[in-house]
Write an enzyme that holds these catalytic residues in place. Structure first.
Site, PDB file in Angstrom:
ATOM      1  N   GLU A   8      -7.296   1.939 -17.846  1.00  0.00           N
ATOM      2  CA  GLU A   8      -8.083   2.264 -16.662  1.00  0.00           C
ATOM      3  C   GLU A   8      -8.429   3.748 -16.632  1.00  0.00           C
ATOM      4  O   GLU A   8      -9.561   4.139 -16.298  1.00  0.00           O
ATOM      5  CB  GLU A   8      -7.298   1.931 -15.385  1.00  0.00           C
ATOM      6  CG  GLU A   8      -7.158   0.450 -15.069  1.00  0.00           C
ATOM      7  CD  GLU A   8      -5.953  -0.213 -15.692  1.00  0.00           C
ATOM      8  OE1 GLU A   8      -5.381   0.370 -16.655  1.00  0.00           O
ATOM      9  OE2 GLU A   8      -5.580  -1.299 -15.248  1.00  0.00           O
ATOM     10  N   HIS A  65       0.019  -4.680  16.575  1.00  0.00           N
ATOM     11  CA  HIS A  65      -1.136  -5.498  16.949  1.00  0.00           C
ATOM     12  C   HIS A  65      -1.578  -6.377  15.788  1.00  0.00           C
ATOM     13  O   HIS A  65      -2.695  -6.881  15.783  1.00  0.00           O
ATOM     14  CB  HIS A  65      -2.289  -4.598  17.387  1.00  0.00           C
ATOM     15  CG  HIS A  65      -1.979  -3.819  18.621  1.00  0.00           C
ATOM     16  ND1 HIS A  65      -2.431  -4.182  19.866  1.00  0.00           N
ATOM     17  CD2 HIS A  65      -1.222  -2.712  18.819  1.00  0.00           C
ATOM     18  CE1 HIS A  65      -1.989  -3.321  20.769  1.00  0.00           C
ATOM     19  NE2 HIS A  65      -1.254  -2.412  20.154  1.00  0.00           N
ATOM     20  N   GLY A 101       6.973   6.581 -14.442  1.00  0.00           N
ATOM     21  CA  GLY A 101       5.746   6.715 -13.657  1.00  0.00           C
ATOM     22  C   GLY A 101       5.982   6.704 -12.156  1.00  0.00           C
ATOM     23  O   GLY A 101       5.529   7.585 -11.428  1.00  0.00           O
ATOM     24  N   ARG A 102       6.732   5.715 -11.667  1.00  0.00           N
ATOM     25  CA  ARG A 102       6.925   5.587 -10.211  1.00  0.00           C
ATOM     26  C   ARG A 102       7.888   6.629  -9.665  1.00  0.00           C
ATOM     27  O   ARG A 102       8.061   6.740  -8.458  1.00  0.00           O
ATOM     28  CB  ARG A 102       7.402   4.176  -9.882  1.00  0.00           C
ATOM     29  CG  ARG A 102       8.657   3.748 -10.601  1.00  0.00           C
ATOM     30  CD  ARG A 102       8.857   2.239 -10.495  1.00  0.00           C
ATOM     31  NE  ARG A 102       9.943   1.727 -11.313  1.00  0.00           N
ATOM     32  CZ  ARG A 102       9.849   1.394 -12.595  1.00  0.00           C
ATOM     33  NH1 ARG A 102       8.716   1.532 -13.232  1.00  0.00           N
ATOM     34  NH2 ARG A 102      10.887   0.917 -13.249  1.00  0.00           N
ATOM     35  N   LYS A 153      -1.279  -6.889 -20.384  1.00  0.00           N
ATOM     36  CA  LYS A 153      -2.033  -5.979 -21.258  1.00  0.00           C
ATOM     37  C   LYS A 153      -2.442  -6.690 -22.557  1.00  0.00           C
ATOM     38  O   LYS A 153      -3.579  -6.562 -23.016  1.00  0.00           O
ATOM     39  CB  LYS A 153      -1.179  -4.749 -21.609  1.00  0.00           C
ATOM     40  CG  LYS A 153      -0.953  -3.798 -20.450  1.00  0.00           C
ATOM     41  CD  LYS A 153      -0.206  -2.550 -20.933  1.00  0.00           C
ATOM     42  CE  LYS A 153       0.251  -1.691 -19.766  1.00  0.00           C
ATOM     43  NZ  LYS A 153       1.100  -0.563 -20.185  1.00  0.00           N
ATOM     44  N   GLU A 171       8.740  -2.552  -8.602  1.00  0.00           N
ATOM     45  CA  GLU A 171       8.649  -2.370 -10.050  1.00  0.00           C
ATOM     46  C   GLU A 171      10.005  -1.978 -10.636  1.00  0.00           C
ATOM     47  O   GLU A 171      10.311  -2.308 -11.779  1.00  0.00           O
ATOM     48  CB  GLU A 171       7.596  -1.298 -10.397  1.00  0.00           C
ATOM     49  CG  GLU A 171       7.165  -1.339 -11.859  1.00  0.00           C
ATOM     50  CD  GLU A 171       5.987  -0.429 -12.180  1.00  0.00           C
ATOM     51  OE1 GLU A 171       5.835   0.603 -11.518  1.00  0.00           O
ATOM     52  OE2 GLU A 171       5.217  -0.757 -13.099  1.00  0.00           O
ATOM     53  N   LYS A 200       0.827   9.414 -18.834  1.00  0.00           N
ATOM     54  CA  LYS A 200       1.962   9.876 -19.641  1.00  0.00           C
ATOM     55  C   LYS A 200       1.783   9.492 -21.098  1.00  0.00           C
ATOM     56  O   LYS A 200       1.941  10.313 -21.985  1.00  0.00           O
ATOM     57  CB  LYS A 200       3.269   9.288 -19.099  1.00  0.00           C
ATOM     58  CG  LYS A 200       4.492   9.797 -19.842  1.00  0.00           C
ATOM     59  CD  LYS A 200       5.792   9.488 -19.120  1.00  0.00           C
ATOM     60  CE  LYS A 200       6.130   8.016 -19.189  1.00  0.00           C
ATOM     61  NZ  LYS A 200       7.470   7.756 -18.621  1.00  0.00           N
TER      62      LYS A 200
END
Lengths: 532, 532
Positions: free
Chosen positions: B219, B391, B273-274, B506, B360, B213
């Site tokens: 990254e 399990h 974003g999320r 950051k 978040e 965005k």
């Protein structure tokens, strides 16, 4: 051996006092220092180093933790376990997963047989079988060589082997080159799981590994049937499922004597599911995929970590220190959750394996004698790789209302070596810079008068690191966590090797699948919602 | 609107009293009944039903929770948000992800532009572009049609779109047949992540979607460079990276005007974003992979759930009830963790998306005005699909010392329809029988005089279920959790739409990557360990 509940030890009381008195002294933003980063560090075997500089402890706390290790006989119990004592009390079984990677104390015998020799023999059989499959000497039923192996198993027969396979596949591809066989995994009883794996496979070139110690696991036997039927209905002339299946099971299980397998490899009741990655449960799939030498290297790394965990001096024993600091955080500081954060994409399913290892081993509410406990045992474990997690749940870890202790994992070099420079640094440098930055940000924080941008710090973490995620380092990493969990079980005075908590679900499942009139009202009501 | 901290509401005090007085009355093994299973149930839109029979609440608690919803103005705030108010206070932004799937209140305008029309326009452009790629009209630079799309993004640009892709790919393959394009995802700055995806791709037939965005995500931009360099060094004549990349970004970002893209699709600052899976961030990859109609069906399901969450009567609003029960469990019962347990292999990465969405959004320690809070906010969220988890970590859930509230997800029918009968039942029947059994086992438990085999019960869970995991059901499931998280943010009086907790990492990362003398002692000491 002295089996005492944690809250009856002297050291526990001292730790409680130390915590009350030390609130100011132990503030992480104050105590984290360059010197600690250099000295709070222990070699963990297999090239691993455990660094606990950013933990909320000081020498005074560590000395009491050392007393606690001695008082609860951690090393003595580990030695007894390795020597073959029946430390799995509930099931009256030995606990011998360490023996799959080498003797620690000496031979362990039962009746006339040497159990270490039994595990070694299985590994040799697996190695030989793998060499014959990989060379094309053993082929599928239509004469074609095998290109893919599919592990059918669930829980310990899935999570550990899958995590190890994913952790090594890119390293093996780039370091060793072909031939590597691809491995796939079918675990869930959800038929969509098997269908997704099977629809894209060349069945003529696929070898299935059916893994169930008891030979009775519902999901695994059901998936065997699904696979067999898909092969039978494929219309491929000459395709014979029996020549595409091997079994990994115990010699006493119904599968061991059942026909329909190309070959069978054995474990025994002394290897718990979640501790079975270094037995035939992990050995067959990893040896087939990467060759038996890679699996041997993984075992060697695990054995090194096992030996390192035998060290009597607490301050030089990484697994023991890790375990004790975990108990400090769980029972004294009161933190109910811990996160595993590997800065390596190859380890993306390793947290899921550790989640089982830890939560299934130590999620217990009674001590080893079946008496209720008055303190917390195993925490909730979760995790995802970094840097991905930084863009996800780290918000809560930095600024949430609860403190979550963190376990970082990092490597100096990447696995594949492929890299590029962008804005003055490589990807691997950026990855390591992020890891470095996060440890310091969590521990030291950063004040801001705008409280929404304030970082309180005081969020403890450890760092386990190695040069590269090799088979040896991976084996050591696996064993480090196994031994940590084992030591914590000793300190909590619980049996980390049974799992009675899985039984009720099995019983009720069979009730639901049986005659509707025997289900009972609650099961019936939910079954109706799901049209069952 | 009335913005009050939770602990200053009347309902909160009443809930505290109710909990103290109700300890005996609210014992789950006693209160779970056939009648509750039938009546504690709410339609959630998109064919979903939310059932909360196995939650530790009764009508009296629910009525106070209803008061709390009214007192904190949950519906009023949702309406304001949907109408375009700047509910993201810290960043002074609107919160408009609902608008990507349809208008709830009416048009939202800014200056002269209709923002809903902007999102619709982007979706139409995406649909058109997807049709041209899927038909082979738009090809790669060497003239070959595209067969794979690779999303390059991290956090919200990765977890949601990836979870949705994985949730639908088998359904689309079996329901719709070809042509479906394969999608892959590169997220981590670890170069091994990109290498693993890229080494097996046919670059001539691969289309990359760069999603950021801000256009500045470290990254993502690094991985763009990695991909571009691999294409340039591939030696394939005529391969031009610029004709293999599209961008998803905001119109004001550096990427929007940058050359090197086949096309660009836009979001704006009002889509977090999320919360961006239903915007172009998820829309491009899903429309390319499955065709735009499937994406439209997903949006329709989400819109239905959004409308259902507008319902003013608390008892008929699934997302609101789910949110309020979560607050009851977090702040009154004191449970710090919640597990998401989908009984559907297709949803295997859905918990990782919800982990970001929830942690978040609500992992905050100050209220929306930046004042410190005296109560807990967002819990830790984790989960794996059932039956696999049974399990693994279920041992702790059944018999650990802490109680973890559970959120089960189930479906009446599987996605692919492939199945077989084994020992009298199909795999899908076994899957549903296990789900049924677990809910009852957790809630009701089973006494045993051997405490190691005792199941105390009292472990609350909810169940969200639908006929099948279709695009509509998946969209509704996504929106249900988004709306639940939003309502909890209103109740906690926090801003669920910013993420200041990611900033310090950051800044420190850039310090580590800068001149060593400016790193400071702590960063430098860790950087030395990692040979950085």
């Amino acid at each position: 051996m002295n089996f005492t509940n944690l809250d009856r030890t002297d050291a526990y009381r001292k730790l409680k006092d130390e915590y009350s008195a030390g609130t100011e002294r132990l503030l992480l933003p104050d105590i984290l220092s360059e010197e600690r980063i250099t000295t709070y560090s222990i070699a963990a075997g297999g090239g691993l180093t455990y660094n606990y500089a950013a933990k909320q402890v000081d020498d005074s706390v560590l000395n009491i933790l050392s007393d606690l290790a001695a008082e609860t006989g951690c090393i003595e119990k580990y030695r007894a376990l390795a020597a073959g004592e029946r430390m799995n009390t509930g099931e009256d079984r030995r606990v011998l997963h360490h023996l799959t990677r080498g003797e620690l104390i000496g031979p362990v015998s039962e009746a006339d047989s040497n159990l270490g020799a039994f595990y070694r023999e299985q590994q040799q059989r697996i190695a030989e079988f793998s060499r014959r499959v990989r060379s094309g000497e053993i082929t599928g039923s239509t004469g074609k060589s095998f290109s893919t192996v599919v592990q059918i198993g669930i829980g310990g027969s899935d999570l550990g082997p899958r995590a190890l396979y994913l952790a090594l596949k890119n390293w093996c591809r780039t370091e060793l080159g072909p031939p590597q066989l691809a491995a796939r995994f079918i675990s869930n009883v959800d038929p969509d799981d098997a269908e997704e794996v099977l629809h894209s496979l060349d069945l003529e070139r696929t070898l299935f590994i059916l893994v169930s110690k008891s030979g009775t696991t519902q999901e695994t036997l059901t998936n065997r049937t699904l696979v067999t039927e898909m092969m039978r209905s494929s219309g491929i002339p000459g395709l014979d499922p029996e020549r595409h299946f091997v079994a990994v099971t115990s010699q006493t299980s119904p599968l061991a004597k059942s026909p329909g397998f190309l070959d069978s490899f054995f474990i025994d009741d002394y290897i718990g599911g979640r501790y079975s990655s270094t037995s035939a449960v992990g050995g067959v799939v990893l040896s087939l995929a990467f060759g038996p030498k890679i699996f041997e290297r993984l075992l060697a790394g695990a054995h090194e970590a096992d030996k390192a965990a035998m060290e009597k001096d607490f301050h030089c024993n990484a697994a023991l220190t890790d375990a004790l600091i975990g108990v400090w955080e769980r029972n004294i500081c009161g933190f109910p959750v811990s996160a595993i954060l590997p800065y390596s994409q190859g380890l993306h399913r390793f947290p899921a394996h550790l989640q089982q290892l830890d939560m299934e081993s130590n999620g217990k509410q009674v001590n080893r004698d079946g008496e209720p406990l008055g303190y917390s045992t195993g925490p909730v474990i979760f995790g995802e790789p970094g840097t991905n997690g930084q863009h996800s749940f780290y918000q809560l870890l930095h600024q949430g209302t609860d403190i979550v202790p963190l376990q970082f994992i990092g490597f100096i070099r990447s696995q594949t070596g492929y890299d590029t420079e962008y804005e003055g640094s490589t990807s691997q440098q950026k990855l390591k810079a992020n890891l470095t930055a996060q440890i310091v940000a969590f521990a030291a924080g950063k004040e801001n008068s705008n409280l929404n941008k304030n970082f309180p710090g005081g969020r403890p973490s450890s760092l386990i690191y190695a040069d590269q995620l090799t088979p040896e380092a991976l084996g050591a990493l696996l064993a480090h966590f196994e031994n940590k969990v084992m030591f914590q079980g000793f300190i909590w005075n619980i049996n980390s090797f049974d799992q009675e908590g899985v039984q009720l679900g099995k019983i009720l499942t069979n009730q639901v699948l049986g005659a509707p009139e025997k289900r009972g009202a609650l099961l019936n009501a939910y079954a109706r919602l799901l049209k069952l």
